[in-house]
Design an enzyme around this catalytic site. Structure first.
Site, PDB file in Angstrom:
ATOM      1  N   GLU A   1      -5.691   1.265  14.789  1.00  0.00           N
ATOM      2  CA  GLU A   1      -6.757   2.200  15.145  1.00  0.00           C
ATOM      3  C   GLU A   1      -7.907   1.466  15.847  1.00  0.00           C
ATOM      4  OE1 GLU A   1      -7.399   3.458  10.963  1.00  0.00           O
ATOM      5  OE2 GLU A   1      -9.434   2.662  11.155  1.00  0.00           O
TER       6      GLU A   1
ATOM      7  N   HIS B   1     -10.690   8.164  10.691  1.00  0.00           N
ATOM      8  CA  HIS B   1     -11.195   7.267   9.625  1.00  0.00           C
ATOM      9  C   HIS B   1     -12.587   7.708   9.141  1.00  0.00           C
ATOM     10  CE1 HIS B   1     -10.701   2.925   7.949  1.00  0.00           C
ATOM     11  NE2 HIS B   1     -11.408   3.670   7.104  1.00  0.00           N
TER      12      HIS B   1
ATOM     13  N   ARG C   1      -5.322   2.774   4.333  1.00  0.00           N
ATOM     14  CA  ARG C   1      -5.423   1.890   5.490  1.00  0.00           C
ATOM     15  C   ARG C   1      -4.222   2.111   6.390  1.00  0.00           C
ATOM     16  NH1 ARG C   1      -9.927   1.287   4.828  1.00  0.00           N
ATOM     17  NH2 ARG C   1     -11.185  -0.566   4.507  1.00  0.00           N
TER      18      ARG C   1
END
Ligand code: 8YV
Length: 326
Positions: free
Chosen positions: A268, A286, A239
């Site tokens: 993000e 991601h 993360r």
């Protein structure tokens, strides 16, 4: 009467069809990014929500949506949920473990390889027409096979990466985690528990696979990076926020470590400009779980949690099962 369910993000059309067999479905197939107020508005009257990591469920929203009974996350991580607030409000939370483990471990390894062997950096050089001749040290990177792989966080995905390193690449695997694996699992992973300090100073490649929480916030910052080898690589598929991105960019510029591979970022989808300016970092948006097979399996599991709970009273992968006992 069918329960009402909000699908807060775009999903495979087959998932909407599946849900529509059991629920009145309101979908967000245009992928409209809702503000918290808009999400609260959309959730009025809904008993269930299909969410992903970008959809924040907190106490304020729960107070405004008293009819909500379940939020089914299409993600294994659930730091977008305030789990305590959900439990207090009697709202069930579910996630999608297991179905993404091997795919995500594959990606962790791919990012490690790309970072250590400078694959994207050399491709940019080639595409820019800068490849004039062979040189003995052109994009010379770090050895992967036989090197020391460090893993911070040793859940299912960490164990998958350990097995790939130990058994596929002959790596020495060390890990740090709050709780140690049992000896049989350690042996299967070919991994040895060490302190965080030893992990940082010993490993050639460090992969982060721990959940985000207040405890893990910036657990890799300037002080930790300074303990690593100047030849080391760092990979984050966990993360954003676990790594201090500004400190990492400074370390990459200064040569404190050699390179980084990042799939997740603080704030993000915005990526810190200091990271964008670094040549020795591989950046991906991601996508660690992103194969169609795995994303489909995740979406089906999230949908099955909604159906399991709202139709049959039995979710498959609850995060706060104490809600069921009430
Ligand atoms: C998801 C992830 O795609 O499962 C997780 O925790 O990070 C990814 O697999 C992402 O969270 C969706 O928002």
């Amino acid at each position: 009467m069918k329960p009402d369910v909000l699908v807060a993000v775009t999903v495979f059309p087959e998932i909407l069809d599946k849900l529509a067999r059991h629920f009145e479905v309101t979908a967000n197939q245009d992928d409209v990014p809702w503000t918290p107020a808009e999400l609260t508005q959309q959730l009025q009257g809904m008993q269930g929500a299909f969410t992903t990591g970008t959809v924040r469920i907190d106490a304020r929203l729960l107070a405004a949506c008293p009819q909500l009974k379940i939020c089914a996350n299409m993600a294994v991580g659930y730091n977008n949920f305030d789990l305590d607030a959900m439990t207090a409000a009697g709202v069930l939370a579910t996630n999608t473990p297991d179905v993404l483990t091997e795919t995500t471990a594959d990606f962790g390894f791919a990012l490690l390889m790309a970072t250590a062997r400078r694959i994207t950096e050399s491709e940019h050089f080639l595409r820019a027409g800068q490849w004039g001749r062979w040189r003995y040290d052109l994009f010379a990177g770090a050895e992967v096979h036989g090197s020391t792989l460090g893993i911070l966080g040793m859940g299912r995905i960490g164990q998958g990466i350990a097995k790939r390193g130990a058994h596929g690449f002959g790596m020495k695997v060390i890990y740090h985690n709050r709780s140690r694996l049992d000896p049989a699992t350690e042996a299967a992973c070919g991994a040895r528990w060490v302190s965080k300090a030893e992990l940082l100073k010993t490993c050639d490649h460090l992969v982060l696979v721990l959940p985000y929480s207040a405890d893990s916030h910036h657990c890799i910052g300037a002080a930790e990076l300074a303990q690593m080898k100047p030849t080391a690589t760092l990979v984050n598929i966990a993360r954003g926020g676990i790594v201090d991105d500004v400190a990492l960019a400074a370390a990459l510029r200064a040569g404190t470590i050699a390179a980084a591979g990042l799939d997740v970022f603080e704030g993000e989808p915005t990526v810190h400009p200091d990271l964008l300016a670094c040549h020795n970092v591989v950046l991906t948006p991601h996508i660690a779980s992103a194969t169609l097979t795995t994303r489909r399996a995740m979406a089906h599991l999230a949908a099955d949690n909604l159906i399991g709970f709202l139709v049959h009273g039995q979710p498959l992968t609850p995060l706060n099962p104490q809600v069921l006992a009430v």
